[in-house]
Design a protein around this motif. Structure first.
Motif, PDB file in Angstrom:
ATOM      1  N   GLU A 157       0.842  -1.184   0.000  1.00  0.00           N
ATOM      2  CA  GLU A 157       0.000   0.000   0.000  1.00  0.00           C
ATOM      3  C   GLU A 157       0.884   1.242   0.000  1.00  0.00           C
ATOM      4  O   GLU A 157       2.107   1.144   0.000  1.00  0.00           O
ATOM      5  N   SER A 158       0.250   2.426   0.019  1.00  0.00           N
ATOM      6  CA  SER A 158       1.057   3.642  -0.002  1.00  0.00           C
ATOM      7  C   SER A 158       1.894   3.713   1.274  1.00  0.00           C
ATOM      8  O   SER A 158       1.443   3.333   2.343  1.00  0.00           O
ATOM      9  N   PRO A 192      -9.927  -8.794 -13.693  1.00  0.00           N
ATOM     10  CA  PRO A 192      -9.178 -10.031 -13.460  1.00  0.00           C
ATOM     11  C   PRO A 192      -9.679 -10.735 -12.195  1.00  0.00           C
ATOM     12  O   PRO A 192      -9.881 -10.086 -11.180  1.00  0.00           O
ATOM     13  N   PRO A 193      -9.916 -12.044 -12.246  1.00  0.00           N
ATOM     14  CA  PRO A 193     -10.396 -12.743 -11.057  1.00  0.00           C
ATOM     15  C   PRO A 193      -9.287 -12.894 -10.025  1.00  0.00           C
ATOM     16  O   PRO A 193      -8.112 -12.962 -10.364  1.00  0.00           O
ATOM     17  N   LEU A 194      -9.699 -12.932  -8.760  1.00  0.00           N
ATOM     18  CA  LEU A 194      -8.720 -13.053  -7.677  1.00  0.00           C
ATOM     19  C   LEU A 194      -8.486 -14.504  -7.304  1.00  0.00           C
ATOM     20  O   LEU A 194      -7.416 -14.881  -6.842  1.00  0.00           O
ATOM     21  N   ASP A 205     -16.510   0.434  -9.405  1.00  0.00           N
ATOM     22  CA  ASP A 205     -16.016  -0.841  -8.954  1.00  0.00           C
ATOM     23  C   ASP A 205     -17.162  -1.828  -8.723  1.00  0.00           C
ATOM     24  O   ASP A 205     -17.899  -1.736  -7.761  1.00  0.00           O
ATOM     25  N   LEU A 213     -11.762  -1.133   2.794  1.00  0.00           N
ATOM     26  CA  LEU A 213     -12.686  -2.080   3.401  1.00  0.00           C
ATOM     27  C   LEU A 213     -13.236  -1.516   4.711  1.00  0.00           C
ATOM     28  O   LEU A 213     -14.440  -1.572   4.970  1.00  0.00           O
ATOM     29  N   ALA A 251      -5.092  -9.939   5.170  1.00  0.00           N
ATOM     30  CA  ALA A 251      -5.914  -8.714   5.183  1.00  0.00           C
ATOM     31  C   ALA A 251      -6.014  -8.134   3.771  1.00  0.00           C
ATOM     32  O   ALA A 251      -7.091  -7.697   3.334  1.00  0.00           O
ATOM     33  N   LEU A 252      -4.897  -8.168   3.055  1.00  0.00           N
ATOM     34  CA  LEU A 252      -4.910  -7.649   1.687  1.00  0.00           C
ATOM     35  C   LEU A 252      -5.849  -8.458   0.801  1.00  0.00           C
ATOM     36  O   LEU A 252      -6.579  -7.911  -0.021  1.00  0.00           O
ATOM     37  N   ILE A 253      -5.806  -9.770   0.971  1.00  0.00           N
ATOM     38  CA  ILE A 253      -6.652 -10.633   0.139  1.00  0.00           C
ATOM     39  C   ILE A 253      -8.125 -10.379   0.452  1.00  0.00           C
ATOM     40  O   ILE A 253      -8.949 -10.258  -0.454  1.00  0.00           O
ATOM     41  N   HIS A 311      -0.993  -2.321  -5.973  1.00  0.00           N
ATOM     42  CA  HIS A 311      -1.708  -2.557  -4.725  1.00  0.00           C
ATOM     43  C   HIS A 311      -2.815  -3.585  -4.962  1.00  0.00           C
ATOM     44  O   HIS A 311      -3.494  -3.993  -4.038  1.00  0.00           O
ATOM     45  N   ARG A 361      -2.174 -11.236  -9.725  1.00  0.00           N
ATOM     46  CA  ARG A 361      -2.395 -12.661  -9.992  1.00  0.00           C
ATOM     47  C   ARG A 361      -2.394 -12.933 -11.492  1.00  0.00           C
ATOM     48  O   ARG A 361      -1.893 -13.942 -11.965  1.00  0.00           O
ATOM     49  N   GLY A 363     -17.056  -4.830  -7.792  1.00  0.00           N
ATOM     50  CA  GLY A 363     -16.834  -5.655  -6.612  1.00  0.00           C
ATOM     51  C   GLY A 363     -17.491  -5.056  -5.382  1.00  0.00           C
ATOM     52  O   GLY A 363     -18.140  -5.751  -4.592  1.00  0.00           O
ATOM     53  N   ILE A 364     -17.347  -3.753  -5.216  1.00  0.00           N
ATOM     54  CA  ILE A 364     -17.927  -3.064  -4.071  1.00  0.00           C
ATOM     55  C   ILE A 364     -19.440  -3.191  -4.100  1.00  0.00           C
ATOM     56  O   ILE A 364     -20.095  -3.397  -3.078  1.00  0.00           O
ATOM     57  N   ASP A 404      -6.094   3.417   0.430  1.00  0.00           N
ATOM     58  CA  ASP A 404      -5.433   2.117   0.344  1.00  0.00           C
ATOM     59  C   ASP A 404      -6.447   0.987   0.472  1.00  0.00           C
ATOM     60  O   ASP A 404      -7.488   1.150   1.105  1.00  0.00           O
ATOM     61  N   VAL A 405      -6.110  -0.176  -0.113  1.00  0.00           N
ATOM     62  CA  VAL A 405      -7.092  -1.268  -0.151  1.00  0.00           C
ATOM     63  C   VAL A 405      -7.600  -1.689   1.222  1.00  0.00           C
ATOM     64  O   VAL A 405      -8.800  -1.892   1.402  1.00  0.00           O
ATOM     65  N   THR A 406      -6.691  -1.814   2.189  1.00  0.00           N
ATOM     66  CA  THR A 406      -7.164  -2.277   3.497  1.00  0.00           C
ATOM     67  C   THR A 406      -8.019  -1.200   4.159  1.00  0.00           C
ATOM     68  O   THR A 406      -8.977  -1.503   4.873  1.00  0.00           O
ATOM     69  N   SER A 435      -5.582  -8.875  -7.631  1.00  0.00           N
ATOM     70  CA  SER A 435      -6.100  -9.634  -8.769  1.00  0.00           C
ATOM     71  C   SER A 435      -5.328  -9.297 -10.041  1.00  0.00           C
ATOM     72  O   SER A 435      -5.112 -10.158 -10.895  1.00  0.00           O
ATOM     73  N   VAL A 436      -4.897  -8.052 -10.148  1.00  0.00           N
ATOM     74  CA  VAL A 436      -4.067  -7.660 -11.283  1.00  0.00           C
ATOM     75  C   VAL A 436      -2.729  -8.403 -11.231  1.00  0.00           C
ATOM     76  O   VAL A 436      -2.232  -8.915 -12.235  1.00  0.00           O
ATOM     77  N   ALA A 494      -9.408  -7.643   1.574  1.00  0.00           N
ATOM     78  CA  ALA A 494      -9.786  -6.356   0.984  1.00  0.00           C
ATOM     79  C   ALA A 494      -9.916  -6.471  -0.528  1.00  0.00           C
ATOM     80  O   ALA A 494     -10.773  -5.845  -1.143  1.00  0.00           O
ATOM     81  N   ALA A 495      -9.062  -7.297  -1.139  1.00  0.00           N
ATOM     82  CA  ALA A 495      -9.065  -7.412  -2.591  1.00  0.00           C
ATOM     83  C   ALA A 495     -10.312  -8.116  -3.098  1.00  0.00           C
ATOM     84  O   ALA A 495     -10.732  -7.890  -4.226  1.00  0.00           O
ATOM     85  N   ARG A 510     -12.752  -5.791  -4.623  1.00  0.00           N
ATOM     86  CA  ARG A 510     -12.557  -5.265  -5.955  1.00  0.00           C
ATOM     87  C   ARG A 510     -12.616  -6.363  -7.017  1.00  0.00           C
ATOM     88  O   ARG A 510     -12.674  -6.074  -8.196  1.00  0.00           O
TER      89      ARG A 510
END
Lengths: 331, 272, 332
Positions: free
Chosen positions: B54-55, C261-263, C216, C193, B258-260, B218, B224, C218-219, C188-190, B221-222, B262-263, B266
């Protein structure tokens, strides 16, 4: 983080910043002194000859006069003596009248400062309401009118404004004296009457610049996200403009205000000459013509000092207006 | 299709060394906590390494250190086996040619006063590669390679869309035929429907040109989609590092989990 | 028994930019309703008109943009968002949070002063009482040591903390409708959420309806119950989230889903929509705005604006290809 710094730490940071400022000031002053010294010596014309007239003096008289004035010494010696005296606060004596330069300057300062402050106040009184009004109605006829007024103020030479004011207030309506100066302590009403036109002259020029600045800044701030946030909260439009936009617009405005205060000092030269006010501007012009080195040097030095102090004042204003600047200094 | 070796003069000599080997890299400024702390990473040649953080995680500092824009406090960075701290002038010039970057914001990373053609040819001019005619032909080739019409070379960045600009930025990075390309969040400023185009493009270029990619993002999925290996960086440290599937499907570190989580937000909705 | 009036209903909304008379429509014929406490997502890319729609509802359209048609009603009462009465409604009945928390707070006012301003804009509370309420609000958005943080400046807060402050300001008067315009895009992603969960939880507590503007998908799935998909300023598809995302009818919605893209599994290639969204749409031009990028487009798609028609249970879409047979023909 700013809020994390203790009061003591912040005090120390402030003291460090002040010390740095003082050192900067000393460096600037010595630099200015050196440049003025060299420039004056580079200008052709011998003060002794100008003082006495080319024909009347014989060689001995001239030589004695030069020795008295210290002009027979080498340039380096003259420079070191002048620098040493300056540090001790002695700016020398006028070559023509023998009066200490400090006295001349102290006498000339009040009218110039009064003129500058009055002009700045006039400029601010004009620019804040007009600039904000123009910004709120950007693109409307009212905005156009204000902009034309501002550009007229900027682009009309001060002596033309001065002559126009003299014609209007002194000749046509006979409300104010054409020229002249009375000290405030001697005759407060007379002083204000005498200073009204010169201050208005400079105030209109500065006001034009400041109106443009205020208009532009407020328009920019009104387009910012936080203004939209304030509107989204249901804050009334007047509060949105003054509590939010103008408060942020004040930061760039103060920068220009500081620059304008400096410009005042040069504007004073013309205005004081037209209105016969015995201020720093007149003192400088008269003594440049007479090659009275010590007086010119002293005056320029004082003007430079004022410039530096104005800059310090602007920095102080930033700290007052912008918490991000305060945080930056505390770090 | 020109191979990247054609201009660099061949990579054969260093075939066994990884494209990028970072070891114990620490970068710090003054007394503050280091931005990077003993970072160790390996990017084998011809692969893509996804660097996820992250930033403020230090991922951009790491990317900048690899191109020599940031000096390490400790540790070493080897590019195709060569320690970049030990390079001489000629070596550094070669490094600047063979390692190129693609940045996040296609709106600010291109000089608005240069035509697209000039911008793409600029690295060639800087490195003194090819004559005028050769450069023009190569720019044409590059434009085709990134899926742009050759006529776009005469236009200015302001006339292009975000996706087109990012394609130009990629063409420009590929111009001096680099072997290692560092992409710093190259799709995060783009519309979702355009992201996929650029991601496909990067994957195709990586395969066709045998590029090694350090892909900073960040977005898990991108990463991956593009990377063989994934390294997760947090607070200047690599907290997890491994093959793509292992890191994503069996994350060990709580931060990776945690990142997963949150991901998933998206990610493509389950119905899709 | 009649259903309660929707928290927000929008009908035939049209927004134009440029000089009156010669303006260009950037939003055309947008219509939707959110029931009390409901949660609607408006999804689109740049130029879709999603933010313009949100700003039009709140009466916060930027200079040069204006609503040229349509009816907006709050709780069954028709309002004029551009009218003078809107200042009394904004912040009290409709509240809004924005994309960039870094610029959305006034840098020269303390966080507390900005909260107090929001509170006192619609209540006669004393400054002291308002300050106490401001601290409560900061606590509600889970900012630690709230009473102390009132005196902090915005620059002393991180992006996520600032967005919390924005949420606190928005929800202080328990609005009937919260409009969140890309509230997590800059985070940031975390943090994203956490902020979404916070918005979600507080809206439930206060009974506020939520209108979430996002790019988005997903949201949308996690936080909303219905969705409107916009493209080029026009509605492509709308309906319950599960129905629209579970079985997208419109080629654009389908394309959008396939492009992510899928996760949870590996794919070799993505299936992108060709071309790029037009940043400055003409929402009043004839034809389907998506036609230039649509792989299925026919001649009529470019010349005839497709009608808005039902495309399944509670789902509606505007696409010629959905038309032929009502019994599940076309694309469905």
């Amino acid at each position: 983080m700013g809020s994390g710094a203790s009061r003591q730490e912040r005090g120390q940071a402030l003291a460090r910043a002040a010390a740095r400022r003082l050192f900067d000031l000393a460096v600037v002053m010595v630099g200015v002194a050196t440049v003025v010294f060299l420039l004056l010596r580079a200008v052709p014309g011998d003060p002794v000859l100008i003082l006495g007239g080319l024909d009347t003096l014989d060689r001995d008289v001239i030589a004695r006069a030069r020795a008295e004035m210290g002009l027979d010494r080498s340039l380096v010696e003259q420079y070191l003596i002048w620098l040493g005296n300056m540090v001790s606060g002695d700016l020398g004596r006028s070559l023509r009248s023998g009066v200490p330069v400090t006295d001349l300057i102290l006498r000339a300062m009040p009218p110039t400062f009064q003129l500058g402050i009055m002009a700045l106040v006039i400029g601010m009184v004009i620019s804040v309401p007009l600039g904000v009004a123009a910004a709120r109605r950007a693109g409307s006829p009212a905005d156009l009118g204000i902009t034309v007024f501002a550009i007229l103020g900027i682009s009309t030479p001060p002596f033309v404004i001065a002559l126009g004011l003299v014609y209007l207030f002194a000749v046509e309506f006979r409300l104010l004296p054409v020229a002249g100066y009375v000290a405030f302590a001697d005759d407060p009403a007379g002083n204000l009457r005498a200073m009204a036109m010169p201050a208005l002259t400079l105030g209109l020029v500065t006001g034009g610049v400041l109106v443009r600045m205020m208009r532009r800044s407020v328009i920019d701030e009104l387009g910012e996200d936080y203004v939209r946030t304030a509107r989204a909260k249901g804050v009334g439009e007047t509060a949105v403009v003054y509590r939010h936009a103008v408060r942020n617009a004040a930061i760039p405005y103060v920068t220009i205000l500081g620059l304008e205060a400096g410009v005042m000092l040069s504007g004073a030269v013309i205005t004081e000459t037209i209105f016969a006010i015995p201020g720093l501007g007149r003192l400088m012009i008269d003594n440049i013509n007479a090659r009275d080195y010590p007086v010119v040097q002293g005056t320029v030095l004082v003007v430079a000092l004022v410039y530096v102090l104005i800059n310090a004042g602007v920095d102080g204003m930033y700290r007052l207006l912008d918490p991000r600047v305060r945080a930056g200094a505390a770090r | 299709m020109p191979s990247s070796g054609a201009v660099t003069g061949g990579r054969g000599a260093l075939v066994t060394a990884p494209a990028l080997a970072v070891e114990g890299l620490t970068v710090g400024y003054g007394r503050a906590a280091p931005v990077l702390q003993s970072v160790t990473l390996t990017l084998p040649q011809g692969e893509t390494l996804g660097l996820v953080g992250e930033s403020g995680s230090g991922k951009t500092t790491l990317a900048r250190a690899v191109v020599g824009l940031v000096a390490p406090t400790a540790g070493s960075i080897r590019v195709f086996g060569a320690d970049i701290a030990a390079l001489d002038r000629a070596g550094r010039a070669l490094l600047r040619r063979r390692v190129q970057m693609v940045f996040q914001d296609p709106y600010t990373s291109l000089d608005p006063t240069m035509t697209v053609g000039e911008a793409v040819a600029e690295p060639l001019v800087v490195h003194g590669l090819g004559g005028r005619a050769e450069r023009a032909a190569w720019v044409d080739e590059l434009m085709r390679l990134v899926g742009l019409d050759a006529s776009i070379a005469a236009r200015f960045p302001a006339e292009l869309s975000g996706g087109q600009r990012q394609r130009v930025a990629i063409a420009r990075a590929l111009a001096p035929a680099p072997a290692l390309v560092i992409c710093d969040e190259p799709v995060s400023a783009l519309d979702v429907s355009v992201q996929a185009q650029i991601l496909n493009l990067l994957k195709r270029l990586q395969r066709e040109l045998g590029l090694s990619l350090l892909f900073v993002s960040h977005d898990l999925s991108v990463v991956r989609f593009l990377a063989q290996r994934i390294a997760v960086i947090e607070g200047g440290r690599i907290v997890e590092d491994g093959p793509r599937v292992a890191v994503l499907d069996r994350p060990q570190h709580p931060y990776t989990r945690a990142l997963i989580e949150a991901a998933r937000l998206r990610a493509r909705p389950a119905g899709g | 028994m009649t259903a309660p009036a929707p928290a927000l209903s929008v009908e035939g909304l049209r927004v134009a930019v440029g000089p009156p008379g010669r303006g260009r429509a950037v939003v055309g014929d947008v219509a939707f309703a959110i029931p009390p406490g409901g949660r609607l997502a408006i999804v689109g890319e740049s130029g879709s008109g999603k933010s313009m729609t949100a700003l039009a509802v709140a009466g916060l359209l930027p200079r040069g943009a204006r609503q040229t048609a349509g009816q907006i009603a709050l709780g069954g009462r028709i309002v004029d968002p551009a009218g003078p009465g809107m200042a009394r409604i904004r912040g009290r009945e409709i509240a809004m949070i924005f994309q960039d928390p870094m610029s959305a707070l006034n840098p020269v006012m303390t966080v507390g002063a900005q909260l107090v301003e929001a509170i006192r804009a619609h209540s006669a509370m004393s400054p002291r009482a308002a300050r106490a309420r401001a601290a409560e609000m900061l606590a509600a958005v889970q900012i630690p040591r709230p009473a102390e943080r009132l005196d902090a400046w915005p620059h002393e807060f991180s992006g996520g903390m600032r967005q919390r402050v924005m949420i606190a300001m928005a929800l202080t008067h328990r609005p009937k409708l919260l409009i969140a315009d890309e509230p997590t895009t800059a985070l940031d992603v975390t943090t994203q959420l956490q902020i979404l969960r916070l918005i979600d939880g507080l809206c439930r507590e206060e009974g506020s309806a939520l209108m979430l503007i996002t790019h988005d998908l997903g949201i949308v799935e996690g936080f909303c119950d219905s969705v409107v998909v916009l493209y080029g300023g026009r509605m492509m598809e709308a309906g319950p989230v599960a129905a629209v995302l579970g079985r997208p009818r419109h080629p654009y919605t389908r394309g959008l889903m396939a492009t992510i893209p899928p996760l949870d599994r590996d794919v070799d290639w993505l299936d992108p929509i060709p071309g790029e969204p037009v940043a400055t749409p003409a929402a009043d031009a004839p034809g389907c705005p998506f036609a230039p990028r649509c792989g299925l487009a026919e001649a009529r798609c470019r010349t005839v604006t497709p009608a808005w028609r039902p495309a399944g249970s509670k789902v509606a879409a505007s696409c010629h290809l959905l038309a032929p047979s009502p019994a599940g023909g076309g694309l469905s």
